[in-house]
Design an enzyme around this catalytic site. Structure first.
Site, PDB file in Angstrom:
ATOM      1  N   ASP A   2       0.864  -1.088   0.004  1.00  0.00           N
ATOM      2  CA  ASP A   2      -0.036   0.058   0.024  1.00  0.00           C
ATOM      3  C   ASP A   2       0.675   1.370  -0.103  1.00  0.00           C
ATOM      4  O   ASP A   2       1.659   1.208   0.735  1.00  0.00           O
ATOM      5  CB  ASP A   2      -0.826   0.093   1.236  1.00  0.00           C
ATOM      6  CG  ASP A   2      -2.016   1.056   1.394  1.00  0.00           C
ATOM      7  OD1 ASP A   2      -2.734   1.193   0.376  1.00  0.00           O
ATOM      8  OD2 ASP A   2      -1.891   1.923   2.348  1.00  0.00           O
ATOM      9  N   GLU A  32       1.577  -0.263  -5.127  1.00  0.00           N
ATOM     10  CA  GLU A  32       0.810   0.932  -5.271  1.00  0.00           C
ATOM     11  C   GLU A  32       1.537   2.047  -5.575  1.00  0.00           C
ATOM     12  O   GLU A  32       2.078   2.567  -4.564  1.00  0.00           O
ATOM     13  CB  GLU A  32      -0.252   1.116  -4.333  1.00  0.00           C
ATOM     14  CG  GLU A  32      -1.384   2.337  -4.966  1.00  0.00           C
ATOM     15  CD  GLU A  32      -2.048   2.681  -3.645  1.00  0.00           C
ATOM     16  OE1 GLU A  32      -3.093   3.338  -3.983  1.00  0.00           O
ATOM     17  OE2 GLU A  32      -1.604   2.843  -2.335  1.00  0.00           O
TER      18      GLU A  32
HETATM   19  C1  NOJ Z   1      -4.275   3.127  -0.928  1.00  0.00           C
HETATM   20  C2  NOJ Z   1      -5.605   2.215  -0.609  1.00  0.00           C
HETATM   21  O1  NOJ Z   1      -5.855   1.519  -1.744  1.00  0.00           O
HETATM   22  C3  NOJ Z   1      -6.727   3.224   0.078  1.00  0.00           C
HETATM   23  O2  NOJ Z   1      -7.791   2.346   0.163  1.00  0.00           O
HETATM   24  C4  NOJ Z   1      -6.189   3.593   1.232  1.00  0.00           C
HETATM   25  O3  NOJ Z   1      -7.178   4.449   1.791  1.00  0.00           O
HETATM   26  C5  NOJ Z   1      -4.781   4.268   1.261  1.00  0.00           C
HETATM   27  N1  NOJ Z   1      -3.769   3.587   0.409  1.00  0.00           N
HETATM   28  C6  NOJ Z   1      -4.214   4.441   2.652  1.00  0.00           C
HETATM   29  O4  NOJ Z   1      -3.824   3.312   3.238  1.00  0.00           O
END
Ligand code: NOJ
Length: 555
Positions: free
Chosen positions: A255, A314
């Site tokens: 993440d 991500e």
């Molecule tokens: C990316 C995640 O996909 C999202 O859902 C989340 O709110 C943020 N990161 C913070 O962790």
């Protein structure tokens, strides 16, 4: 009752699978027969987690061309009627995922969490929240997934913890300057230490008490950012990675992979309106600090000790060159590139995004996605289900790996929810409404209780059970597409070659193969490129042309 529904669905899917194959008489039947055979060969050629791609002599790791299904656990399937999906629910639906034809599932966070950001605020990264089950349930899920031929990826959140994590609780009871506070970013002063804004809006700094220090949270105040300059933070992540790898997971999704390191001195964000330097080239100081690559090297060094495990990040940064840096050989194996997810339904823009993504990824497999839990669903974002179906064929024809989001295969639209039921600080509830599986509302097979977000009556027409019976459904389209992708010899080649196409349309071929994908994003029908039609996202016109908002695969 829930159990009965599952059985019915499981049984009916076997039946409908056959009917589906039979009902596609014509090119469809041949397709089904020919692909089943090669599917078996493919499975047999999987040795030690390495998959020999059809027609290729280069052994490739499983993730290079996998189709991964994102399970947003709280919205997938509820086994205990509390209205929230859980691990036992996921286990009960693994047969569906196998039937759909995906290779792996990515579980959204299931760790203990107050749920401010629905699991992305983790209070213990090495346990399971009772809302979702137990570690035994998790182990059972991994074992069951294996039996269904599915791999499992878990979501890791290294940028921040929950404010209920034992570290943060210790930090707020400790004094300024203490080792407990040194795991986070605490600063003193009468005003916030800099002008950073949180992703969810408002200042990225809060105080635990009016006269106390400020702490940094790039997301909600319940998600304090960790201080990655502190070696304890790195050691703890390594322990977490080993914990889940030892439990048999095949990969991790990282993440906010561009977030962990913070620039020295935490300088102001000069991109803010009203500040003197306003250049588009001014970087956003909150993300993509060079030291973040150290974190990825640490993650990789753990994963490298386990064969055939991968990390997908991500990664959201300002240009492709910086994006590609995350894919250096000792960093992430894969990275999401969200160009396709954010591109409008426009042939020129889509082509630019596809070329840019492939060029940026270079030798590393590109990751394609048109949906996730943070964005409006394709049927809503593109303006129609026809377009969403067409884009599914575009995505699944591209070389690399594809990530689907639960419900995408049903063509679910976003739900326009009343303010009174919305709970997400980022306003993303509309794409997180639970899955309609079968039967009547309000639960539609998702739950025997009251769903945590209400399913609209329109979802009752889109249940998985109904769609499995309908060869023209979106679910059937995904099933055909995934079967072809896995088994048809035309799906090989790592580059894309563009054909001339009428205005508003695009057509590409995978270099080294015969697969052609054509998309008509214009307003009128156009002739198809030469070749035998393998699959179309909607019916062709009476004279065999490709209608507007439709895609076709040919070989
Ligand atoms: C990316 C995640 O996909 C999202 O859902 C989340 O709110 C943020 N990161 C913070 O962790």
């Amino acid at each position: 009752m829930h159990g009965d529904g599952e059985t019915e669905l499981a049984e009916s899917t076997v039946g409908s699978g056959t009917e589906l194959a039979e009902s596609t008489v014509g090119s469809g039947t041949e397709l089904a027969e020919s692909t089943v055979g090669s599917g078996t060969e493919l499975a047999e050629s999987t040795i030690d987690g390495r998959t020999e791609l059809a027609g290729s002599t280069v052994p490739t790791e499983w993730w290079a061309d996998a189709v991964v299904y994102q399970v947003y656990v709280r919205s997938f399937a509820d086994s205990d009627a509390d209205g929230v999906g859980d691990l036992a629910g996921v286990r009960s639906r693994l047969g569906y995922l196998e039937l759909l034809g995906v290779d792996a599932l990515w579980l959204s966070p299931v760790y203990p969490s107050p749920g401010v950001d629905h699991g992305y605020d983790v209070s213990d990264p090495r346990d399971i929240d009772p809302l979702f089950g137990t570690l035994d349930d998790f182990d059972g899920l991994v074992a069951d997934a294996r039996r269904h031929g599915l791999r499992v990826i878990v979501d890791i959140v290294p940028n921040h913890t929950s404010d209920q994590h034992e570290w943060f609780r210790a930090a707020i009871s400790a004094a300024p300057g203490s080792p407990e506070r040194a795991r986070y970013h605490f600063r003193s002063g009468d005003t916030p230490p800099n002008n950073w804004q949180s992703v969810f809006g408002g200042p990225a700094w809060s105080r635990v008490a009016p006269s106390d220090e400020w702490y940094l949270h790039l997301f909600s105040p319940g998600q304090p950012d960790l201080n990655w300059a502190n070696p304890e933070v790195r050691e703890d992540l390594e322990k977490t990675l080993r914990f889940w790898c030892d439990r048999g997971v095949d990969g991790v999704r990282i993440d906010v992979a561009h977030g962990m390191a913070k620039p020295d001195g935490l300088p102001d964000d000069r991109r803010q309106p009203g500040w003197t330097v306003l250049s588009e080239d001014t970087p956003d100081p909150r993300w993509d600090a060079d030291d973040v690559h150290e974190v990825h090297r640490a993650i990789r060094s753990v994963l490298d000790r386990y064969p055939h495990r991968m990390a997908i990040g991500e990664v959201i940064v300002r240009d492709d060159e910086r994006w590609a840096a995350y894919l250096r050989p000792d960093e992430l194996h894969l990275a999401f590139h969200f160009g396709l997810l954010t591109s409008p339904f426009d042939a020129v823009e889509l082509r630019t995004v596809i070329d840019g993504t492939l060029a940026a990824a270079g030798d590393v497999p590109a990751v394609w996605t048109i949906a996730n839990h943070d964005n409006p669903r394709p049927a809503t974002r593109y303006g129609s289900l026809d377009r969403a179906r067409a884009m599914a064929l575009v995505m699944l024809a591209l070389p690399g790996t594809a990530y689907l989001y639960n419900g995408e295969e049903l063509g679910l639209p976003d739900v326009d929810l009343p303010e009174s039921v919305r709970v997400d600080p980022g306003g993303r509830d509309g794409c997180r409404v639970p899955m309609p599986w079968e039967g009547p509302g309000p639960g539609y097979g998702f739950t025997a209780g009251t769903p945590w977000l209400p399913l609209p009556a329109s979802y009752g027409d889109l249940t998985a059970a109904d769609q499995l019976e309908d060869p023209a459904s979106t679910l059937s389209l995904y099933r055909y597409a995934l079967e072809l992708r896995k088994t048809h010899p035309a799906f090989r080649g790592r580059e894309v070659e563009w054909f001339g196409a009428p205005a508003g349309c695009l057509a590409f071929r995978r270099v080294g193969s015969t697969l052609v994908c054509a998309l008509n994003a214009s307003e009128r029908p156009v002739p198809l490129p030469p070749g035998d039609v393998l699959l179309t996202s909607g019916p062709l016109t009476d004279c065999g042309d490709l209608p507007a908002n439709t895609a076709a695969w040919l070989a």
